[in-house]
Enzyme design. Structure first.
Site, PDB file in Angstrom:
ATOM      1  N   LYS A 194      -7.330 -15.662  16.272  1.00 21.75           N
ATOM      2  CA  LYS A 194      -7.585 -15.226  14.892  1.00 21.75           C
ATOM      3  C   LYS A 194      -9.054 -14.909  14.633  1.00 21.75           C
ATOM      4  O   LYS A 194      -9.552 -15.123  13.531  1.00 21.75           O
ATOM      5  CB  LYS A 194      -7.068 -16.272  13.897  1.00 21.75           C
ATOM      6  CG  LYS A 194      -5.573 -16.516  14.028  1.00 21.75           C
ATOM      7  CD  LYS A 194      -5.069 -17.704  13.253  1.00 21.75           C
ATOM      8  CE  LYS A 194      -3.593 -17.923  13.538  1.00 21.75           C
ATOM      9  NZ  LYS A 194      -3.064 -19.158  12.958  1.00 21.75           N
TER      10      LYS A 194
ATOM     11  N   GLU B 190       0.839  -1.201   0.000  1.00 21.92           N
ATOM     12  CA  GLU B 190       0.000   0.000   0.000  1.00 21.92           C
ATOM     13  C   GLU B 190       0.871   1.247   0.000  1.00 21.92           C
ATOM     14  O   GLU B 190       1.533   1.566   0.997  1.00 21.92           O
ATOM     15  CB  GLU B 190      -0.925   0.037   1.221  1.00 21.92           C
ATOM     16  CG  GLU B 190      -1.819   1.268   1.218  1.00 21.92           C
ATOM     17  CD  GLU B 190      -2.666   1.424   2.467  1.00 21.92           C
ATOM     18  OE1 GLU B 190      -3.262   2.493   2.642  1.00 21.92           O
ATOM     19  OE2 GLU B 190      -2.720   0.455   3.248  1.00 21.92           O
TER      20      GLU B 190
ATOM     21  N   ASP C 213       2.707 -14.319  12.666  1.00 20.54           N
ATOM     22  CA  ASP C 213       1.582 -14.948  11.971  1.00 20.54           C
ATOM     23  C   ASP C 213       0.638 -13.843  11.501  1.00 20.54           C
ATOM     24  O   ASP C 213      -0.028 -13.203  12.320  1.00 20.54           O
ATOM     25  CB  ASP C 213       0.848 -15.891  12.925  1.00 20.54           C
ATOM     26  CG  ASP C 213      -0.228 -16.714  12.228  1.00 20.54           C
ATOM     27  OD1 ASP C 213      -0.687 -16.304  11.144  1.00 20.54           O
ATOM     28  OD2 ASP C 213      -0.614 -17.766  12.776  1.00 20.54           O
TER      29      ASP C 213
ATOM     30  N   HIS D 261      -2.471  10.059  -1.332  1.00 24.55           N
ATOM     31  CA  HIS D 261      -2.571   8.759  -1.998  1.00 24.55           C
ATOM     32  C   HIS D 261      -2.376   8.885  -3.501  1.00 24.55           C
ATOM     33  O   HIS D 261      -1.836   7.979  -4.143  1.00 24.55           O
ATOM     34  CB  HIS D 261      -3.914   8.099  -1.666  1.00 24.55           C
ATOM     35  CG  HIS D 261      -3.883   7.311  -0.395  1.00 24.55           C
ATOM     36  ND1 HIS D 261      -3.583   5.973  -0.369  1.00 24.55           N
ATOM     37  CD2 HIS D 261      -4.088   7.676   0.897  1.00 24.55           C
ATOM     38  CE1 HIS D 261      -3.615   5.540   0.884  1.00 24.55           C
ATOM     39  NE2 HIS D 261      -3.922   6.556   1.676  1.00 24.55           N
TER      40      HIS D 261
END
Length: 543
Positions: free
Chosen positions: A354, A222, A430, A528
């Site tokens: 998670k 990004e 992770d 951006h």
């Protein structure tokens, strides 16, 4: 098609060695090589004793000794005559532990190079490789067995990659192959590898946190993210730095068990939570690891199902495997006390791993951290291009009220997940644990009569480690080393993982500050367009 050159003897030996490699005998080459060496040594010793005792009559044993001697010599000579044998290893086990791989002498390898076939994505294909690829593509040889059959992880990945191309009819030429240590990931990071994905790593900072400066590595695709965090770091450093507090360190695992009745489940709950039984259960739990130490057990009932949430410290490891082993030990003990207990699963989702859950948001999981800074008013204006008043108002309306309207669970922030994910990927964590690790509430207040800005992030479930998992990979280990937290801290076990958690929180603080400033000043879209769109004139865009 056999493309080897040489006489019938070479073809016979080659066929025999192929059978030992992946056909008739399921033995790794290092084992067959070792057996041949042992046979050579033992038969040589026996022949020496025979020569010293000339009066000893010749019999079947002596004949067998000569045959073993000749067979061993012929086999070992074939290793140099046929290069399809995997390189001999020194101390390498199937699980990827051990010493380094020892290559054949270059002169021998060059002289014995077979007529090559062209492969896809891995260089040249040898005749034996062609047969193995065909076996994998046909299903005769399961792909997941290549590493154990060949004894060479890199070769296994290369042949799997070619078999994949033939089965699917699609190439993966854009997927890098060279540059990865396939031995290192065996049994640790990834099964059935065919390559790796490239991600750019940017560095934000320095981040002045708790009196130390950190250059923060971030792996992301990004545009504008690293630049934004970098601006936040600059504003924090210009204002005297940020400070962090570690509130709790407790990884959790919650098995689900079923009992004959709700009454019986309540009895087990009372037993597990009783202070008088904690020392006994902790002793059973702690047998599983040198570093895992049980801290607490809290239970919840749903009918006759019981969910027991075990929490423990795990040293410098993230600790999921550590706590799971300890839980299994305790379950084994409890089944002796409650023989009617039925273990449904070692994980009953009350952990909770998670998944965005209230139990993690309230109780915490992993490292619970608060990080804060006071940003000077002139820094807000000069570096962040906005005002203290606008930032405070925006945070209330967006991060607090807006998130409440959306029904957020731990999502009272601007983009904590962005920074957590980029840091997790760069340092070998992770990535899926970004779900709970990104739970964060961002608070902004006017201080010093409204002249300055107090900003804080509270993150109750940062799940990180500096050993195990992806931290063993060279790139990720380099990023951990950049932060000064690579590996385990032998002087103070757990200190490196705790510091990494505070760095994550400090980086989130910088990212929150910068994004809120961009929104308050109306610069978000412009930023951006500059950093998140391809431009041939890079120098002009950077200026």
């Amino acid at each position: 098609m056999d493309v080897r050159r040489g006489g019938g003897g070479g073809r016979i030996v080659g066929a025999a060695r192929r059978a030992l490699t992946w056909g008739a005998l399921p033995l790794p080459m290092r084992i067959t090589n070792g057996l041949a060496m042992v046979s050579l040594v033992l038969s040589s010793c026996d022949l020496l004793r025979l020569c010293s005792d000339r009066e000893r009559p010749l019999g079947g044993r002596e004949f067998a000794t000569v045959v073993c001697q000749l067979a061993s010599v012929v086999y070992l000579l074939s290793l140099f005559a046929h290069p399809d044998a995997p390189a001999t290893t020194t101390g390498d086990d199937d699980d990827g532990q051990g010493g380094s791989r020892r290559a054949r002498p270059a002169a021998v390898a060059a002289a014995a190079e077979p007529a090559p076939m062209h492969g896809h994505g891995g260089g040249m294909m040898e005749a034996d490789d062609e047969e193995i690829v065909a076996a994998v593509a046909s299903g005769a040889l399961p792909s997941h067995r290549l590493e154990s059959r060949l004894g060479d992880c890199r070769r296994a990945a290369r042949l799997r990659r070619e078999a994949l191309r033939r089965v699917t009819g699609r190439g993966v030429e854009g997927l890098p192959f060279d540059g990865m240590d396939y031995q290192a990931i065996l049994g640790q990071c990834c099964e059935m590898p065919v390559g790796y994905v490239q991600l750019p790593v940017g560095v934000a900072g320095p981040l002045l946190l708790d009196g130390r400066e950190y250059h923060v590595p971030m792996a992301t695709t990004e545009g504008c993210l690293v630049a934004s965090v970098n601006r936040g770091c600059r504003a924090i450093s210009a204002s005297g730095g940020a400070f962090s507090v570690l509130l709790r360190d407790a990884m959790s695992r919650a098995p689900a068990v079923k009992l004959p009745s709700a009454m019986r489940a309540a009895e087990l709950k009372a037993f597990a939570e009783a202070p008088a039984n904690f020392e006994l259960l902790a002793a059973v739990f702690n047998r599983s690891s040198r570093f895992g130490r049980l801290q607490d057990i809290r239970c919840a009932l749903a009918g006759r199902n019981l969910y027991m949430r075990f929490t423990c410290i795990t040293g410098d490891a993230m600790g999921m495997n550590m706590v799971s082993k300890g839980v299994e030990n305790v379950l084994g003990y409890l089944q002796n006390v409650f023989p009617d207990m039925d273990v449904i699963s070692v994980s009953g989702n009350y952990c909770s791993d998670k998944k965005p859950t209230a139990v993690n948001w309230i109780e915490g999981r992993g490292k619970s951290v608060v990080c804060e800074a006071i940003i000077k008013g002139d820094v807000v204006q000069k570096v962040l291009k906005t005002t203290v008043e606008k930032l405070v108002e925006l945070n209330i309306i967006k991060n607090l009220a807006g998130s409440a309207v959306a029904g957020a669970l731990g999502g009272f922030n601007a983009h904590a997940s962005n920074i957590v994910t980029a840091l997790f990927i760069a340092t070998g964590q992770d990535p899926a644990q970004n779900v709970e690790s990104s739970q964060c509430i961002t608070m902004l207040e006017e201080v010093n009569d409204g002249d300055d800005l107090h900003i804080s992030v509270t993150m109750p479930s940062i799940e990180v480690g500096t050993i195990g998992g992806g931290t063993c990979l060279a790139s990720q280990a380099a990023c951990l080393n950049l932060l000064g937290v690579k590996g385990s801290n032998h002087g103070s076990p757990g200190a490196n993982a705790k510091r990494l958690a505070t760095i994550v929180a400090g980086s989130v603080l910088a990212g929150e500050l910068s994004l809120l400033a961009a929104l308050a000043s109306g610069h978000l879209v412009k930023s951006h367009m500059m950093y998140n769109r391809s431009s041939k004139d890079v120098a002009k865009a950077a200026s």
